[in-house]
Design an enzyme around this catalytic site. Structure first.
Site, PDB file in Angstrom:
ATOM      1  N   HIS A 271      11.722   3.601  -6.912  1.00 33.65           N
ATOM      2  CA  HIS A 271      11.390   4.026  -5.603  1.00 33.65           C
ATOM      3  C   HIS A 271      12.597   4.027  -4.646  1.00 33.65           C
ATOM      4  O   HIS A 271      13.134   2.954  -4.457  1.00 33.65           O
ATOM      5  CB  HIS A 271      10.223   2.839  -5.146  1.00 33.65           C
ATOM      6  CG  HIS A 271       8.993   3.190  -5.527  1.00 33.65           C
ATOM      7  ND1 HIS A 271       7.954   4.217  -5.115  1.00 33.65           N
ATOM      8  CD2 HIS A 271       8.178   2.336  -6.104  1.00 33.65           C
ATOM      9  CE1 HIS A 271       6.976   4.097  -5.860  1.00 33.65           C
ATOM     10  NE2 HIS A 271       7.018   2.857  -6.360  1.00 33.65           N
TER      11      HIS A 271
ATOM     12  N   ASN B  87       6.872  -3.342 -16.254  1.00 32.04           N
ATOM     13  CA  ASN B  87       7.161  -2.359 -14.959  1.00 32.04           C
ATOM     14  C   ASN B  87       7.470  -2.898 -13.821  1.00 32.04           C
ATOM     15  O   ASN B  87       7.154  -3.993 -13.416  1.00 32.04           O
ATOM     16  CB  ASN B  87       5.801  -1.373 -14.707  1.00 32.04           C
ATOM     17  CG  ASN B  87       6.336  -0.278 -13.754  1.00 32.04           C
ATOM     18  OD1 ASN B  87       7.153   0.353 -14.317  1.00 32.04           O
ATOM     19  ND2 ASN B  87       5.401  -0.238 -13.010  1.00 32.04           N
TER      20      ASN B  87
ATOM     21  N   GLU C 287       5.633  -5.911 -11.755  1.00 37.54           N
ATOM     22  CA  GLU C 287       6.295  -6.579 -10.606  1.00 37.54           C
ATOM     23  C   GLU C 287       6.211  -8.234 -10.723  1.00 37.54           C
ATOM     24  O   GLU C 287       6.019  -9.000  -9.692  1.00 37.54           O
ATOM     25  CB  GLU C 287       5.876  -6.100  -9.383  1.00 37.54           C
ATOM     26  CG  GLU C 287       5.894  -4.604  -9.240  1.00 37.54           C
ATOM     27  CD  GLU C 287       5.134  -3.889  -7.938  1.00 37.54           C
ATOM     28  OE1 GLU C 287       4.705  -4.842  -7.071  1.00 37.54           O
ATOM     29  OE2 GLU C 287       5.268  -2.612  -7.956  1.00 37.54           O
TER      30      GLU C 287
ATOM     31  N   GLU D 284       7.896   5.554 -11.372  1.00 34.47           N
ATOM     32  CA  GLU D 284       7.098   5.843 -10.050  1.00 34.47           C
ATOM     33  C   GLU D 284       8.127   6.606  -8.918  1.00 34.47           C
ATOM     34  O   GLU D 284       8.129   5.981  -7.774  1.00 34.47           O
ATOM     35  CB  GLU D 284       6.582   4.583  -9.409  1.00 34.47           C
ATOM     36  CG  GLU D 284       5.897   3.755 -10.318  1.00 34.47           C
ATOM     37  CD  GLU D 284       5.138   2.473  -9.523  1.00 34.47           C
ATOM     38  OE1 GLU D 284       5.445   2.230  -8.242  1.00 34.47           O
ATOM     39  OE2 GLU D 284       4.362   1.874 -10.622  1.00 34.47           O
TER      40      GLU D 284
ATOM     41  N   ASP E 240      10.258   8.132  -6.310  1.00 33.67           N
ATOM     42  CA  ASP E 240      10.255   9.127  -4.854  1.00 33.67           C
ATOM     43  C   ASP E 240      11.387   8.472  -4.082  1.00 33.67           C
ATOM     44  O   ASP E 240      11.933   7.532  -4.341  1.00 33.67           O
ATOM     45  CB  ASP E 240       8.812   8.697  -4.347  1.00 33.67           C
ATOM     46  CG  ASP E 240       8.284   7.176  -4.053  1.00 33.67           C
ATOM     47  OD1 ASP E 240       9.284   6.645  -4.195  1.00 33.67           O
ATOM     48  OD2 ASP E 240       7.235   7.242  -3.589  1.00 33.67           O
TER      49      ASP E 240
HETATM   50  O1  G3I Z   1     -10.086   2.610  -0.983  1.00 32.38           O
HETATM   51  C1  G3I Z   1      -9.849   2.099   0.227  1.00 32.38           C
HETATM   52  C2  G3I Z   1     -10.827   2.816   1.190  1.00 32.38           C
HETATM   53  O2  G3I Z   1     -12.149   2.480   0.533  1.00 32.38           O
HETATM   54  C3  G3I Z   1     -10.536   2.139   2.482  1.00 32.38           C
HETATM   55  O3  G3I Z   1     -11.236   2.730   3.366  1.00 32.38           O
HETATM   56  C4  G3I Z   1      -8.996   2.425   2.708  1.00 32.38           C
HETATM   57  C5  G3I Z   1      -8.609   1.624   4.105  1.00 32.38           C
HETATM   58  O4  G3I Z   1      -7.437   1.313   4.181  1.00 32.38           O
HETATM   59  O5  G3I Z   1      -8.181   1.661   1.752  1.00 32.38           O
HETATM   60  C6  G3I Z   1      -8.535   2.170   0.617  1.00 32.38           C
HETATM   61  O6  G3I Z   1      -7.524   1.575  -0.460  1.00 32.38           O
HETATM   62  C7  G3I Z   1      -6.361   1.662  -0.306  1.00 32.38           C
HETATM   63  C8  G3I Z   1      -5.891   2.233  -1.661  1.00 32.38           C
HETATM   64  O7  G3I Z   1      -4.332   2.309  -1.693  1.00 32.38           O
HETATM   65  C9  G3I Z   1      -6.542   3.401  -2.218  1.00 32.38           C
HETATM   66  O8  G3I Z   1      -6.039   4.581  -1.282  1.00 32.38           O
HETATM   67  C10 G3I Z   1      -5.370   0.756   0.246  1.00 32.38           C
HETATM   68  O9  G3I Z   1      -5.931   0.459   1.389  1.00 32.38           O
HETATM   69  C11 G3I Z   1      -3.998   0.800   0.082  1.00 32.38           C
HETATM   70  O10 G3I Z   1      -3.435  -0.484   0.355  1.00 32.38           O
HETATM   71  C12 G3I Z   1      -3.636   1.289  -1.315  1.00 32.38           C
HETATM   72  O11 G3I Z   1      -2.232   1.589  -1.567  1.00 32.38           O
HETATM   73  C13 G3I Z   1      -1.862   1.626  -2.940  1.00 32.38           C
HETATM   74  C14 G3I Z   1      -0.805   0.573  -3.059  1.00 32.38           C
HETATM   75  O12 G3I Z   1      -0.209   0.716  -4.349  1.00 32.38           O
HETATM   76  C15 G3I Z   1      -1.338  -0.713  -3.069  1.00 32.38           C
HETATM   77  O13 G3I Z   1      -0.606  -1.782  -3.060  1.00 32.38           O
HETATM   78  C16 G3I Z   1      -1.082   3.024  -2.673  1.00 32.38           C
HETATM   79  O14 G3I Z   1      -2.043   4.316  -2.643  1.00 32.38           O
HETATM   80  C17 G3I Z   1      -0.371   3.145  -4.181  1.00 32.38           C
HETATM   81  O15 G3I Z   1       0.668   4.336  -4.191  1.00 32.38           O
HETATM   82  C18 G3I Z   1       0.604   2.047  -4.300  1.00 32.38           C
HETATM   83  O16 G3I Z   1       1.391   2.131  -5.530  1.00 32.38           O
HETATM   84  C19 G3I Z   1       2.076   0.965  -6.094  1.00 32.38           C
HETATM   85  C20 G3I Z   1       2.075   0.780  -7.401  1.00 32.38           C
HETATM   86  O17 G3I Z   1       0.869   0.762  -7.813  1.00 32.38           O
HETATM   87  C21 G3I Z   1       2.942  -0.274  -8.002  1.00 32.38           C
HETATM   88  N1  G3I Z   1       4.409  -0.027  -7.606  1.00 32.38           N
HETATM   89  C22 G3I Z   1       4.479   0.352  -6.013  1.00 32.38           C
HETATM   90  C23 G3I Z   1       3.547   1.380  -5.680  1.00 32.38           C
HETATM   91  C24 G3I Z   1       3.817   1.739  -4.202  1.00 32.38           C
HETATM   92  O18 G3I Z   1       3.413   0.404  -3.301  1.00 32.38           O
END
Ligand code: G3I
Length: 482
Positions: free
Chosen positions: A261, A225, A184, A290, A292
């Site tokens: 996406h 990517n 990105e 990715e 969806d």
């Molecule tokens: O691990 C913490 C946890 O300890 C805490 O209690 C909780 C509270 O919000 O957050 C947890 O972390 C989260 C993490 O996912 C793990 O679950 C983050 O808040 C959350 O923001 C994070 O989101 C991820 C996101 O990337 C971050 O930008 C998504 O799961 C994940 O699907 C998403 O994936 C991205 C790719 O990496 C790049 N391309 C876009 C894609 C979708 O956004």
């Protein structure tokens, strides 16, 4: 807002095709599916799915054309939910950690690595014949706090980035098929995204990242990517120019990941297949990394048809471009999707519902894969084969052909590659040689082959399914003996 085209036509024809699904599925099950097993070949002590992949699974159907079907994996769900584990093992031939290889998670405290969750996933993949897609080395998001608040100088940031890439890629060396090296780096208008890395290091950070990653694992496929680069447009043009330049400069980049996406309120990306083909024509591989398809909730039956169409069309674009080597969904169960947390009121983006039951979009993918045998067989799905000593595709009788290739991941060192040579007789191909060569520690194999007669030949390299790796192979390589 863009106007959605051809959804209804696609959806209607899809419905008709789906009606024939059960019959076609039976027919497909009777053809040889390299990964699928009809009779169980369970080895004792293996997890479910390790020895027997269902013949009508996405991974088994796709393996007939050498395509890998992947999913992002939520490692918490993998550890706690047996149904989630079973579907991950049965349906997918690659896995991507959704979060646990990101910098924030692997180095929460400066200098202290925690690879445990990612190591568990690599182990799971090995036990289920899957390759691993590494995600992600350089990104502006999910960085550890110590890094973003540390007031580092540009020189320090460069050292930290180099160390991060070298340490992470080295830790997983031999176990990663594809790495998302840079993620990105562009805005939607094609300008470079203003990130910590661009500000401190300038645009050259991208080339550096690829060089550092390549040094740490020369056999991993290295990808750029991004999202919103699936179709033709300002952003994909910018990425195209970048990767063209990187190739011209000899930077070790192997391919481009199109995140894909999608959202049913917008049209399907403009000319996705043509866009992918122009990257392929640069000598690059493509991966849908990715996928969806989100929608406003609740999803009506019409919107569900639009979701099916988007899944179908994106898979078809991949199938039609031989250099597209993997199609990965960003998670498979709606209950675990990132979408509702980011787009309020939207969701239902995945191919399994909240209860891990397959949705119509699952069957749309399956249907396309059942009909995929006319699609070109793809290389780079774990095995490469080079034939040297052939001048313009032919060799003089009495001369030898040096056959060389590599196998990834290098954890397959010590196992065998089978090289099969066939000679044309009338309209048929007859096998004239079949030899096994051992894969070296660096993933290489070689064979000096001396053909005995003139004629039209072809050769391919395959690896058999092992407990730790799915079957894979190259396309047939034709050559003549004159
Ligand atoms: O691990 C913490 C946890 O300890 C805490 O209690 C909780 C509270 O919000 O957050 C947890 O972390 C989260 C993490 O996912 C793990 O679950 C983050 O808040 C959350 O923001 C994070 O989101 C991820 C996101 O990337 C971050 O930008 C998504 O799961 C994940 O699907 C998403 O994936 C991205 C790719 O990496 C790049 N391309 C876009 C894609 C979708 O956004």
């Amino acid at each position: 807002m863009k106007v959605r085209r051809s959804v209804f036509i696609s959806a209607l024809s899809l419905t008709a095709v789906l009606a024939a699904l059960s019959l076609t599925a039976v027919l497909a099950a009777q053809t040889a599916a390299p990964e699928g097993t009809a009779s169980s070949s369970h080895h004792s002590g293996q997890s479910p799915g390790a020895g027997a992949v269902p013949r009508d699974s996405l991974r088994a159907l796709a393996s007939r054309v050498g395509l890998r079907i992947g999913t992002a994996v939520n490692t918490d769900a993998l550890a706690t939910n047996a149904t989630y584990r079973q579907i991950t093992a049965d349906q997918f031939s690659t896995v991507t950690p959704e979060n646990v290889m990101k910098w924030q998670l692997v180095e929460p405290t400066k200098g202290t690595y925690d690879w445990s969750a990612a190591d568990q996933l690599v182990k799971f993949a090995q036990a289920h014949g899957q390759l691993v897609h590494g995600h992600v080395l350089v990104w502006h998001s999910q960085l550890p706090d110590w890094l973003t608040t540390g007031n580092y100088t540009p020189a320090q940031l460069r050292d930290l980035l180099r160390k991060h890439i070298s340490d992470e890629v080295s830790h997983f060396r031999g176990h990663i098929w594809q790495w998302d090296v840079v993620n990105e780096a562009f805005n939607d208008d094609g300008t470079m995204r203003d990130t910590l890395w661009l500000r401190a290091l300038g645009p050259g950070y991208i080339a550096d990242a690829f060089r550092w990653a390549h040094r740490a694992d020369p056999h991993a496929l290295l990808l750029y990517n991004d999202y919103n680069i699936e179709g033709l447009g300002a952003k994909s043009d910018a990425v195209y120019e970048l990767v063209k330049q990187l190739r011209a400069q000899g930077v070790p980049i192997d391919g481009v990941g199109l995140q894909t996406h999608l959202d049913t309120q917008y049209g399907f990306p403009d000319q996705m297949q043509q866009n992918m083909q122009r990257f392929a024509d640069l000598g690059l591989k493509l991966a849908l990394t990715e996928v969806d398809v989100r929608s406003t909730l609740p999803v009506t039956s019409t919107v569900q048809l639009a979701q099916n169409a988007d899944y179908s069309q994106s898979l078809q674009a991949c199938l039609l471009v031989r250099q597209c080597i993997s199609y990965t969904v960003w998670g498979f169960g709606d209950a675990y999707s990132w979408v509702p947390g980011v787009f309020a009121g939207q969701g239902a983006a995945d191919i399994y519902d909240e209860n891990l039951q397959p949705k119509p979009s699952y069957y749309a993918l399956q249907q396309n894969l059942i009909l995929d045998t006319g699609a070109p067989h793809r290389d780079g799905t774990g095995v490469t084969l080079k034939l040297s000593g052939l001048t313009s595709g032919s060799v003089k009788l009495g001369k030898s052909v040096m056959v060389k290739g590599t196998v990834t991941p290098t954890s397959l060192a010590g196992s065998k590659v089978t090289l099969t040579v066939q000679k044309k007789k009338g309209a048929k191909w007859l096998t004239v040689e079949s030899v096994a060569r051992t894969i070296s520690a660096s993933g290489a194999y070689s064979w000096k082959y001396t053909p005995g007669k003139r004629g039209a030949y072809r050769m391919r390299a395959t690896i058999a399914r092992t407990t730790a790796h799915a079957a894979a192979g190259t396309a047939w390589r034709p050559f003549k003996v004159t």
